[in-house]
Design an enzyme around this catalytic site. Sequence first.
Site, short mmCIF file in Angstrom:
data_model
loop_
_atom_site.label_atom_id
_atom_site.label_comp_id
_atom_site.label_asym_id
_atom_site.label_seq_id
_atom_site.Cartn_x
_atom_site.Cartn_y
_atom_site.Cartn_z
N SER A 40 0.83 -1.20 0.00
CA SER A 40 0.00 0.00 0.00
C SER A 40 0.88 1.26 0.00
O SER A 40 1.67 1.46 -0.92
CB SER A 40 -0.96 -0.05 1.19
OG SER A 40 -1.90 0.99 1.13
N ASP A 84 -9.44 -2.73 -6.12
CA ASP A 84 -8.87 -2.06 -4.95
C ASP A 84 -9.65 -0.79 -4.62
O ASP A 84 -9.86 0.07 -5.49
CB ASP A 84 -7.40 -1.70 -5.25
CG ASP A 84 -6.59 -1.46 -3.99
OD1 ASP A 84 -7.15 -0.95 -3.01
OD2 ASP A 84 -5.39 -1.78 -4.01
N HIS A 88 -7.31 -5.36 -0.93
CA HIS A 88 -6.11 -4.59 -0.64
C HIS A 88 -5.25 -5.20 0.47
O HIS A 88 -4.02 -5.04 0.46
CB HIS A 88 -6.54 -3.16 -0.26
CG HIS A 88 -5.42 -2.19 -0.15
ND1 HIS A 88 -4.79 -1.64 -1.24
CD2 HIS A 88 -4.80 -1.66 0.94
CE1 HIS A 88 -3.85 -0.81 -0.85
NE2 HIS A 88 -3.83 -0.80 0.48
#
Length: 471
Positions: free
Chosen positions: A169, A420, A448
């Site tokens: 991320s 996502d 995610h």
Amino acid sequence: MDPVWTARLVGSRSHIHPGAFHVTELFFEVPLNYARPGDGTIRLFARSISRPEKTIPGLSKPADEPIKPYLVYLEGGPGFGGPEPRSHPVSNRALDAGYTVLYVDYRGTGMSNPIHTDLVLKQGDVNQQVEYLKLFRANSIVRDLEAIRLCLTESWKPEYQTWSIFGQSFGGFVCLSYLSKYPQGLREVFMTGGLAPVERQPLEVYSALYRKVIQRNEAYYSKYPEDEANVARIASYLTTNEADIQLPGGGTFTVHRLLGLGMAFGGHGGLDTVHNLVVKLISDLDQFNYFTTPTLMALEREVPFDSNPVYAILHESIYCSRGVASNWAALNAARKFENFFFWTQSDHNQLSLPVDGMVRVYFSGEMVFPQFFDTYPTLRPLKPAAEALARYSQWEEDLYDEEQLRRNEVPVYAVSYIDDMYVDIGAARETAALVKGIKVHETNQLHHNAIRAKGDEVLGMLFKLRDDTLD
């Protein structure tokens, strides 16, 4: 580019867990401001984890034991420190592949000079607070990482001194900054859900993300149709009673705090997490017509702004380059979508909310709103600084060097999630097209947080990208 610094190792403690891992806790000292190193230093914390070599009882390890190169894990956020290494999915797979894994707490997080309310306020007035907080973005983080690399590998042979990085991320955003500024320090780069929207402005970023947030709300109400009425009922209750609903940790339970729970929608199990809280809240209203302490405590645990204030106060700045202010981009983008009227209406008591499901109340996603700085006790004193940061555009440098990414020579492997909710797939594809030589695996079967929820599957995809050859 300012001079490259070498971090100073100021402490080290090792622990051997029999038959499993060798964990070393490391403490480093680096400049607070690399452009003005005379302004003082901060301390950074990291943990390395390796697997002890097996030896025959009574015999010592050979002196020429081969070096195991580092793989550095970079956590998501911004605002979160490195995870506990023994329980993280990356550890076993990377150790099996021959790495030593390093988990770093970014500056301002974990045990690396953690940002907290008193620390920010003691910097002085709002302008001084902003000057301090802007030193905790990715451009400073990658300088810290390069300084740590130079420290840890200083005595190694040159061929071993580069290291691998793995960004989840926001950690992927940091990877792209590292590739932009210090590619000479990198052997290879892995990313999961981290292809940052390098070429997009903050308002563009959030406008795209809201469309995915709407889809996740629709998935939620499709899975739990009874919650259309339940959520509307809770929201209606909060609009008339929120001033009186104090949370055990000192905050206030407002409709904004309720809708912020949608941040969980982008992960595996997130819909169920929110539903379970809605059930608790409705059960309390049915039985007592107020919310009980255990339910409110469960609510507080879901969004960690109080324990991780960087996640709130610097969130929109991760999309800001030189000359760009965020201007509360998530709030402004919400005005384009009628589903998020709670964020854009100033007087909630004027809203008519039937409890029969005729009006769907939509949760937000991974967005930060100025209203959060009214309800979280850690954030309240920081609201003036947050407002100033939202207006701030005088960033000294860009987070990414697009020309450097176009001529990249470092191997890069990325897993990208089509659905996502946190990183728009369209923007991710634009960035993938920008980075020379990148290999990407796209999937619509994972969310995610898959590196934690389905780590073996994700890591298998990444190492296959690295190890398989495309003719």
